[in-house]
Write an enzyme that holds these catalytic residues in place. Structure first.
Site, PDB file in Angstrom:
ATOM      1  N   GLY A 175      -8.206   3.666   0.445  1.00 58.01           N
ATOM      2  CA  GLY A 175      -8.974   4.928   0.451  1.00 58.01           C
ATOM      3  C   GLY A 175     -10.002   4.960  -0.734  1.00 58.01           C
ATOM      4  NE  ARG A 176      -7.330   8.024  -4.446  1.00 56.58           N
ATOM      5  CZ  ARG A 176      -6.547   7.969  -5.485  1.00 56.58           C
ATOM      6  NH1 ARG A 176      -6.477   8.620  -6.317  1.00 56.58           N
ATOM      7  NH2 ARG A 176      -5.122   7.318  -5.358  1.00 56.58           N
ATOM      8  CG  ASN A 221      -2.710   4.824   1.582  1.00 56.09           C
ATOM      9  OD1 ASN A 221      -2.535   5.953   1.487  1.00 56.09           O
ATOM     10  ND2 ASN A 221      -3.861   4.227   1.139  1.00 56.09           N
ATOM     11  N   PRO A 246      -8.626   7.777   6.095  1.00 54.18           N
ATOM     12  CG  PRO A 246      -6.983   8.923   6.947  1.00 54.18           C
ATOM     13  CD  PRO A 246      -7.129   7.881   6.416  1.00 54.18           C
ATOM     14  CG  MET A 247     -10.369   9.187   1.659  1.00 47.82           C
ATOM     15  SD  MET A 247     -10.860   8.307   0.342  1.00 47.82           S
ATOM     16  CE  MET A 247     -11.801   7.168   1.034  1.00 47.82           C
ATOM     17  CB  CYS A 305      -3.047  17.127   5.320  1.00 48.91           C
ATOM     18  SG  CYS A 305      -4.516  18.054   4.644  1.00 48.91           S
TER      19      CYS A 305
END
Ligand SMILES: Cc1cc2nc3c(=O)[nH]c(=O)nc-3n(C[C@H](O)[C@H](O)[C@H](O)COP(=O)(O)O)c2cc1C
Length: 321
Positions: free
Chosen positions: A223-224, A199, A7-8, A98
């Site tokens: 992610g990135r 991750n 999730p981003m 977060c």
């Protein structure tokens, strides 16, 4: 061996998920977080953030989507988990990582990492009130200020009966400072019997191999890396070649068109494109240059024209390999 797409928030939206999932090999994509305070949210909120729910909970290319919830109120999280599941979410993920200040002031996200007992109570309440076969995951960082409670948090998730734990190998305090601590993920993997997904900082084939070696995990979340190289998961899973810069430029144009087509408010499109280009700067020299050209452009047409112009400098056959 499974690959989850991370999730981003503000970046990996419906349109970018569609682009990234084109390349296949993604077992599950976790949505940007849906913020839960103390009330059940209407379906419209879920549909706005996760439009895939109107299409069987999968992207156009068939990747299943899992809604991520962010909050700390057990009753409200449960009610919203039920809505997400009824709408077709493939399981539910809960965010304990977060770093945003507003979120932490309301005691959600990473702030809860200081209180493993509370995490247990929240997750146990959710697990006990959903059908036994519901797939439930939690995503954690290694801690808030330090890693001293990382095993307690991981055990809280496992004892609550969740089947999967995603661990981003950094504390909240570490932000995104490299390197991610894969050894700490390995210790968590040894301490719990549920599936642990590693991750953090998997940007290349080599990093992927080392991460599996150090963590002992077989499953990873990317992610990135999938923003730097939208086909990264296909590279890791299937040996696909990295995309050339001109192919990424074309994807930037596709992204704008998709957002437009998907009804994303036009005034926000340049911001999303710039956010992607800014991140591209971390992996491609041309990304830094492109970002400095785009950063002052406000309207969609100027952004689009600039990228089209840059793309036109590449011979057409270089796109057809
Ligand atoms: C722009 C951005 C937004 C993010 N939003 C979320 C989010 O909504 N929920 C979440 O659990 N993690 C979020 N993260 C963290 C990522 O899911 C992931 O854990 C982190 O980027 C490390 O993985 P990577 O090195 O593969 O990028 C975000 C990260 C970035 C860079």
């Amino acid at each position: 061996m499974t690959f989850w797409l991370a999730p981003m928030e503000g970046l990996m939206d419906f349109s970018l998920r569609e682009i990234v999932s084109r390349y296949g090999h993604i077992d599950l994509a976790v949505s940007e977080f849906v913020r839960v305070v103390d009330l059940p949210l209407p379906e419209s909120v879920f549909l706005a953030q996760v439009p895939e729910l109107a299409h069987g909970g999968i992207t156009k290319y068939g990747t299943p989507i899992r809604v991520q919830l962010l909050g700390s109120d057990p009753e409200a999280l449960l009610a919203n988990a039920k809505t997400a599941l009824a709408m077709g979410s493939h399981g539910v993920d809960f965010n304990f990582g977060c770093p945003s200040k507003t979120v932490n002031r309301h005691c959600g996200g990473a702030a809860l990492l200081k209180e493993p007992d509370r995490i247990y109570n929240i997750l146990h309440h959710i697990k006990s009130n959903l059908p036994a076969n519901t797939s439930l995951s939690a995503k954690m960082r290694l801690g808030f200020d330090d890693t001293s409670k990382s095993l307690d948090v991981a055990l809280a998730v496992a004892y609550a009966g969740f089947d999967t734990l995603v661990v981003h190998g950094r504390t909240k305090r570490q932000g995104y400072k490299p390197p991610a601590d894969w050894e700490a993920i390995g210790k968590i993997k040894q301490a719990v019997r549920i599936k642990v997904i590693a991750n953090g900082d998997i940007f290349t084939q080599d990093a992927y191999r080392r991460c599996l070696e150090v963590t002992g995990c077989t499953d990873v979340m990317i992610g990135r890396g999938a923003v730097y190289q939208p086909n990264l998961i296909a590279q890791l899973a299937h040996g696909d070649n990295p995309l050339a810069w001109q192919e990424i430029l074309q994807l930037l144009l596709d992204y704008q068109n998709l957002m437009h087509f998907d009804g994303f408010p036009e005034r926000h499109i340049p911001g999303r494109v710039k956010q992607w280009v800014k991140l591209l700067g971390a992996a491609h020299e041309q990304g830094t240059e492109l970002f400095s050209d785009l950063k002052h452009l406000q309207d969609l047409n100027s952004v689009k024209k600039h990228i089209q112009n840059e793309l036109s400098q590449y011979p057409i056959h270089s796109m057809l390999r």
